[in-house]
Design a protein around this motif. Sequence first.
Motif, PDB file in Angstrom:
ATOM      1  N   ARG A  76       0.819  -1.204   0.000  1.00 50.99           N
ATOM      2  CA  ARG A  76       0.000   0.000   0.000  1.00 50.99           C
ATOM      3  C   ARG A  76       0.856   1.257   0.000  1.00 50.99           C
ATOM      4  O   ARG A  76       2.021   1.243   0.397  1.00 50.99           O
ATOM      5  CB  ARG A  76      -0.900   0.019   1.241  1.00 50.99           C
ATOM      6  N   LYS A  77       0.245   2.343  -0.420  1.00 53.26           N
ATOM      7  CA  LYS A  77       0.871   3.656  -0.317  1.00 53.26           C
ATOM      8  C   LYS A  77       0.942   4.055   1.149  1.00 53.26           C
ATOM      9  O   LYS A  77       0.008   3.830   1.923  1.00 53.26           O
ATOM     10  CB  LYS A  77       0.039   4.684  -1.097  1.00 53.26           C
ATOM     11  N   ILE A 431      -4.317   6.151   4.819  1.00 56.87           N
ATOM     12  CA  ILE A 431      -2.981   6.041   4.220  1.00 56.87           C
ATOM     13  C   ILE A 431      -2.022   5.988   5.409  1.00 56.87           C
ATOM     14  O   ILE A 431      -1.849   6.990   6.106  1.00 56.87           O
ATOM     15  CB  ILE A 431      -2.649   7.236   3.310  1.00 56.87           C
TER      16      ILE A 431
END
Length: 464
Positions: A76-77, A431
């Motif tokens: 993932r970012k 995030i």
Amino acid sequence: MTALDRGVHLRLPAVDRVLGWPAISALIESHGRSLVLQAARDELAFLRERAEGGTDEGIAHGIHERVDALVVPTLRKVFNLTGTVLHTNLGRAPLPPEAIEAMVQVASGASNLEYDLGTGKRGDRDDHVEALLCRLTGAEAATVVNNNAAAVLLTLNSLALRREVIVSRGELIEIGGAFRLPDIMARAGCKLHEVGTTNRTHLRDFEKAMGTKTALVLKAHASNYSIQGFTAEADERKLGALCKERGLPFVVDLGSGTLVDLARFGLPHEPTPAQTVTAGADLVTFSGDKLLGGPQAGIIVGRASLVAAIKKNPMKRAMRCDKLTIAALGAVLRLYENPERLIQRVPVLRLLARPPTEIAALAHRVLPLLSQHLGTRGQVDVVPVMSQIGSGSLPVDLLPSFALRIKPVGSKKGSGRWLDQLAGEFRKLPIPVIGRIADGAFLLDLRCLEDEAGFLAMLTPSPE
């Protein structure tokens, strides 16, 4: 209080019945029967093991959560606020938009990866980057593999199999993950011949070691340490001239090589492949995903006959780059043909050269919203810190930066556990935010924060 006292059903519904519920049917429509079936079985088994019943709504909610956990990508970012710009664990260099677009173009359909559009015959995937690399480095030829360790391994195996490689004892480096140069040499099938001492190696040491069993001389960049004080190393130009006189290839591993002089951006000087080729190196190896600012790749440039021998090695196929890497690397290399705009267009250079005053202003803008997000749980202030370049690049050089420092309110007892929990909370944001714990505080170094709006959007006011 028992399950009956809580008013829930001790008798659990059958799996087939659960799969027929409208909410679960919608899940099946989105994610497929097999995945939802496994999630339903796991949820019912969990409740059964705990001797608990559950409402239909509660069971459906549990199944939804299990499916959500299964379909979320593990890669993932994240926001890298650790203070290490080229963080190996966080993917190293961010790619410029041109590289991302190039990857999308070749990923969405067929491409001429190994097809010569001019002749209509089979081509070589290196053709897409070789001319660029030769123009940027002054080398006769070039080839690329999947990382720099592979570049060194392939070079040694191609040119020094069952023969000796002379290396200064002070350059027998170990990089991350206990990956050691002597081990790479052993796997490459060549014999290490150490010369000199840890802190001092002279030209005469190399000269005395050269013999009939010598295949080449290797100079390795001290990528993650520095020897200071009473030191000496052989002059690179003189060593290159000596190798030429003896008919031996002179190979230089630059590690995290950069294609431009970083001093022009106010950063510490680092030798470039072009300078190293000019100084007499027959081959130079370096990374594509560190100071160069591209995708993970190992780049080999130098004398055409040596590069040709490397490309004939059967292991080259096992180490070659895929079309996405080739596309991204080519796009980044083209940016270097316009050096006046590099800071604006290559993210890693922009982050490394970011002025401390700009980072401080950003920190003071973020401070109020972060304070609201934490409420009374922690106190926040802005502090000067030193960022690292990372990934073995310029290991002793630090960059002045600013961080948001979060400390627990009140007593320090249990503060370590509190900081660990806080770091975990930030990793659970939509995030994930990765900071670092140091000196009794949780630090968010803002050198690498460019998406200010995206970061602030996650900082909701504390309900406290």
